[in-house]
Scaffold this active site. Structure first.
Site, mmCIF file in Angstrom:
data_model
loop_
_atom_site.group_PDB
_atom_site.id
_atom_site.type_symbol
_atom_site.label_atom_id
_atom_site.label_comp_id
_atom_site.label_asym_id
_atom_site.label_seq_id
_atom_site.Cartn_x
_atom_site.Cartn_y
_atom_site.Cartn_z
ATOM 1 C CD1 TRP A 150 -10.343 7.950 8.575
ATOM 2 C CD2 TRP A 150 -9.686 9.154 10.341
ATOM 3 N NE1 TRP A 150 -11.467 8.385 9.238
ATOM 4 C CE2 TRP A 150 -11.095 9.124 10.322
ATOM 5 C CE3 TRP A 150 -9.055 9.868 11.358
ATOM 6 C CZ2 TRP A 150 -11.879 9.763 11.280
ATOM 7 C CZ3 TRP A 150 -9.838 10.515 12.316
ATOM 8 C CH2 TRP A 150 -11.226 10.454 12.272
ATOM 9 C CG ASP A 164 -6.123 4.059 12.102
ATOM 10 O OD1 ASP A 164 -6.949 3.272 12.609
ATOM 11 O OD2 ASP A 164 -6.371 5.270 11.901
ATOM 12 C CE LYS A 209 -14.939 4.971 12.655
ATOM 13 N NZ LYS A 209 -13.720 5.752 12.841
HETATM 14 C C1 LIG Z 1 -12.846 6.694 13.044
HETATM 15 C C2 LIG Z 1 -11.422 6.575 12.706
HETATM 16 C C3 LIG Z 1 -10.415 7.162 13.486
HETATM 17 C C4 LIG Z 1 -10.722 8.012 14.685
HETATM 18 O O1 LIG Z 1 -11.118 7.255 15.732
HETATM 19 P P1 LIG Z 1 -11.454 7.897 17.169
HETATM 20 O O2 LIG Z 1 -11.621 6.681 18.002
HETATM 21 O O3 LIG Z 1 -12.684 8.721 17.003
HETATM 22 O O4 LIG Z 1 -10.287 8.736 17.572
HETATM 23 C C5 LIG Z 1 -9.109 6.957 13.127
HETATM 24 N N1 LIG Z 1 -8.784 6.225 12.052
HETATM 25 C C6 LIG Z 1 -9.716 5.651 11.262
HETATM 26 C C7 LIG Z 1 -9.301 4.846 10.091
HETATM 27 C C8 LIG Z 1 -11.063 5.813 11.566
HETATM 28 O O5 LIG Z 1 -12.002 5.246 10.799
#
Ligand SMILES: *Cc1c(COP(=O)(O)O)cnc(C)c1O
Length: 362
Positions: free
Chosen positions: A103, A173, A197
């Site tokens: 990521w 993030d 999530k």
């Molecule tokens: C799932 C995830 C993403 C991507 O998220 P989207 O909402 O599908 O763009 C980005 N960073 C992390 C750490 C993730 O787990």
């Protein structure tokens, strides 16, 4: 009562049953208005209340000091990779990235399309999946920000501490571990997370920003890709993902009711320990993919001794009502995602199943 699966999906992921039931109760008619929340204007007082209250709950749960705003955006965390660079990587500036996994890599690559980027820390070579050391960061003089991925969802690694960057804006993030534990949110200039999530359903990205962060942003940014549009309009410039924000609101109330972040953390530690202990006590039958010190409480990655055995494990797991235990296609093997909403009972059932499987094979 319908039978609920033991849901270990990585994302979209489990939601609290209580929240789903509450949403079901309000699905056809929201608070006596004769319509659902999806069928009314985003400028109605009902939605404005959801919008404001949801922001307030996030501030409260994260104990954010004055000077922060909570925004609701679309396009997932992936769009934030682009937007933050677009708004912060002005000429002569460099975006610095902690390269912790898949990521972080994606965030870095998107920024690279728009400006200068630098790697502040890299993974250690060899061995198990790990995290870079953040005690010695390589930060160019002209850094615009430092970007970190708090939890690498695919590898199953999670930072337990964050760097002190002084006046350099720290951006995280936190898509896969936001609100799963206590941490000092005031260290960050910006935190973003796709909701699917740990916060709710997909469709909304929660973005927490320090209000001064974008004061030097370039003037010529497309309206929908400019943070100031969302800041100035209380996330109501255009139609927001009303239902997703509403669901996040219910999830936040559930977290609050269940003791807030401190209680989430205790429960998440207990849940992860059930599974990690089963792995560690298996005398090599199961092996964790991540180094112990870097193990995630949210995504537990592990393997068996052969692909054949893993196939058998997954097949039997499905028969027993377990869902989502296959590893990400890039890493393979197995992964159990144990986000806030995954009940302790599901983790206990998985640990029991793992023991049982080992006994029958070994
Ligand atoms: C799932 C995830 C993403 C991507 O998220 P989207 O909402 O599908 O763009 C980005 N960073 C992390 C750490 C993730 O787990």
């Amino acid at each position: 009562m319908t039978k609920r699966a033991y849901n270990f999906n990585a994302g979209p992921a489990a939601l609290p049953l209580e929240v789903l039931e509450q949403a079901q109760e309000q699905f056809v008619e929201y608070k006596g208005i004769g319509m659902s929340i999806m069928e009314i204007s985003h400028r109605s007082k009902e939605y404005e209340q959801v919008n404001d209250e949801t922001q307030q709950l996030i501030k409260e749960l994260l104990e954010l000091p004055e000077g922060y705003k909570v925004l609701f955006m679309q396009g997932g965390a992936s769009t934030q990779f682009t937007m933050l660079a677009m708004n912060l990587l002005t000429a002569g500036k460099t975006g610095s990235y902690v390269m912790s996994g898949a990521w972080a890599e994606k965030a870095y690559q998107e920024a690279q399309l728009l400006g200068d980027v630098a790697i502040a820390a890299s993974l250690r070579e060899g061995g198990l999946l790990n995290l870079p050391s953040i005690s010695e960061l390589k930060l160019p003089e002209n850094s615009a920000y430092l970007h970190i991925t708090s939890n690498e969802t695919i590898a199953g690694t999670q930072f337990t501490a964050f760097p002190d960057t002084g006046s350099l804006p720290l951006i995280a993030d936190m898509s896969s571990d936001i609100l799963s534990r206590k941490f000092d949110a005031s260290k960050f200039a910006m935190i973003y997370a796709g909701a699917q999530k740990n916060l709710g359903p997909s469709g909304v990205t929660v973005v927490i920003v320090r209000e001064d962060l974008f004061k030097d942003a370039p003037k010529k940014i497309p309206t929908m890709l400019s943070y100031s549009t969302y800041l100035k309009n209380n996330s109501l410039y255009n139609t927001p993902p009303v239902y997703s924000v509403y669901m996040v609101n219910l999830v936040l109330k559930w977290i609050k009711k269940n003791g807030g972040l401190a209680a989430m953390e205790v429960r998440n530690r207990e849940k992860a320990a059930l599974i990690y202990n089963t792995i560690d006590d298996s005398r090599g039958f199961y092996e964790g993919l991540a180094e112990k010190a870097d193990r995630s409480l949210m995504n537990i990655t592990f393997k068996l001794q052969s692909e054949e055995l893993e196939k058998k494990f997954l097949k039997e797991a499905v028969e027993q009502g377990f869902v989502g235990l296959g590893g990400h296609r890039s890493v393979g093997h197995l992964r159990a995602s144990t986000y806030n909403a995954v009940p302790y009972e599901s983790c206990k059932a998985l640990a029991d199943f793992m023991l049982h499987f080992q006994k029958n094979i070994g």
